[in-house]
Motif scaffolding. Structure first.
Motif, PDB file in Angstrom:
ATOM      1  N   VAL A  80      -5.391  -3.915   4.113  1.00  0.00           N
ATOM      2  CA  VAL A  80      -4.097  -4.078   3.289  1.00  0.00           C
ATOM      3  C   VAL A  80      -4.166  -3.435   2.016  1.00  0.00           C
ATOM      4  CG1 VAL A  80      -2.995  -6.140   4.291  1.00  0.00           C
ATOM      5  CG2 VAL A  80      -4.744  -6.414   2.567  1.00  0.00           C
ATOM      6  N   ASP A  81      -3.172  -2.997   1.362  1.00  0.00           N
ATOM      7  CA  ASP A  81      -3.273  -2.404   0.156  1.00  0.00           C
ATOM      8  C   ASP A  81      -3.173  -3.582  -0.910  1.00  0.00           C
ATOM      9  OD1 ASP A  81      -3.440   0.328   1.059  1.00  0.00           O
ATOM     10  OD2 ASP A  81      -0.902   0.253   1.168  1.00  0.00           O
ATOM     11  N   ASP A  82      -2.683  -4.452  -0.771  1.00  0.00           N
ATOM     12  CA  ASP A  82      -2.451  -5.381  -1.937  1.00  0.00           C
ATOM     13  C   ASP A  82      -3.155  -6.827  -1.746  1.00  0.00           C
ATOM     14  OD1 ASP A  82      -1.309  -6.172   0.432  1.00  0.00           O
ATOM     15  OD2 ASP A  82       0.754  -6.779  -0.438  1.00  0.00           O
ATOM     16  N   VAL A  83      -4.691  -6.805  -1.685  1.00  0.00           N
ATOM     17  CA  VAL A  83      -5.484  -8.058  -1.374  1.00  0.00           C
ATOM     18  C   VAL A  83      -5.355  -9.122  -2.186  1.00  0.00           C
ATOM     19  CG1 VAL A  83      -7.838  -8.699  -0.811  1.00  0.00           C
ATOM     20  CG2 VAL A  83      -7.291  -6.203  -0.172  1.00  0.00           C
ATOM     21  N   VAL A  84      -5.265  -8.735  -3.360  1.00  0.00           N
ATOM     22  CA  VAL A  84      -5.112  -9.864  -4.377  1.00  0.00           C
ATOM     23  C   VAL A  84      -3.967 -10.712  -4.525  1.00  0.00           C
ATOM     24  CG1 VAL A  84      -4.994 -10.388  -7.109  1.00  0.00           C
ATOM     25  CG2 VAL A  84      -6.756  -8.603  -6.224  1.00  0.00           C
ATOM     26  N   ALA A  85      -2.732  -9.793  -3.923  1.00  0.00           N
ATOM     27  CA  ALA A  85      -1.504 -10.541  -3.979  1.00  0.00           C
ATOM     28  C   ALA A  85      -1.703 -11.300  -2.751  1.00  0.00           C
ATOM     29  CB  ALA A  85      -0.493  -9.726  -4.091  1.00  0.00           C
ATOM     30  N   ARG A  86      -1.784 -10.836  -1.510  1.00  0.00           N
ATOM     31  CA  ARG A  86      -1.931 -11.531  -0.424  1.00  0.00           C
ATOM     32  C   ARG A  86      -2.910 -12.762  -0.572  1.00  0.00           C
ATOM     33  NH1 ARG A  86      -0.104  -8.615   4.533  1.00  0.00           N
ATOM     34  NH2 ARG A  86       0.732  -6.608   3.573  1.00  0.00           N
ATOM     35  N   TRP A  89      -1.080 -15.567  -2.356  1.00  0.00           N
ATOM     36  CA  TRP A  89       0.159 -15.946  -1.403  1.00  0.00           C
ATOM     37  C   TRP A  89      -0.613 -17.036  -0.379  1.00  0.00           C
ATOM     38  CZ3 TRP A  89       3.231 -11.988   1.715  1.00  0.00           C
ATOM     39  CH2 TRP A  89       4.394 -12.611   2.505  1.00  0.00           C
ATOM     40  N   ASP A 125      -9.185  -4.501   1.654  1.00  0.00           N
ATOM     41  CA  ASP A 125      -8.754  -2.908   1.285  1.00  0.00           C
ATOM     42  C   ASP A 125      -9.632  -1.810   1.734  1.00  0.00           C
ATOM     43  OD1 ASP A 125     -10.401  -3.063  -0.731  1.00  0.00           O
ATOM     44  OD2 ASP A 125      -8.880  -2.878  -2.162  1.00  0.00           O
TER      45      ASP A 125
END
Length: 132
Positions: A80-86, A89, A125
């Motif tokens: 995934v590109d948005d590891v920190v956001a996921r 979440w 990522d």
């Protein structure tokens, strides 16, 4: 193309976790005449994963769930590109984080979470298919 497949005892809850907590996308859900889920497809980019309930068919003799095995026998890695956001979440959703968000020696950043039935999902990522 590789398409992993596994079993979930609660096929109503599993797609909700995988889409709602991990942010993957539901692709297809197939139900029998009584409305019970028999097959689910989950997508991430061009990748696909399939699962269904134990159905006592011939293939189920090869499969076991993490609880019955006493732990996982394989895990799922999602690029995934948005590891920190996921990660944020998943934490906000109360997911069990089993490996913290951290930089990896081979590149990228990742974290791992245990789903309600014991499967381990790693989101990161690092893309081994990308050019170095």
């Amino acid at each position: 193309m590789l398409i992993p497949a596994t079993r979930y005892r609660d096929c109503e809850a599993a797609p909700a976790f995988v889409t709602g907590v991990l942010g993957l996308v539901g692709h297809a859900v197939y139900r029998d005449d009584a409305g019970k889920i028999v097959h689910v497809q989950i997508r991430l980019g061009s990748g696909l994963m399939m699962f269904g309930p134990p159905n006592e068919g011939p293939f189920d003799g090869f499969m076991t769930d993490p609880v019955s095995a006493g732990g996982v026998t394989t895990s799922i890695y999602a690029v995934v590109d948005d590891v920190v956001a996921r990660h944020a979440w998943a934490v906000a959703a109360g997911a069990e984080i089993v490996m913290p968000l951290e930089d990896q020696s081979y590149g990228g950043v990742s974290f791992s979470v245990r789903d309600p039935e014991g499967h381990i999902w790693t989101l990161g990522d690092y893309n081994p298919m990308a050019a170095p």
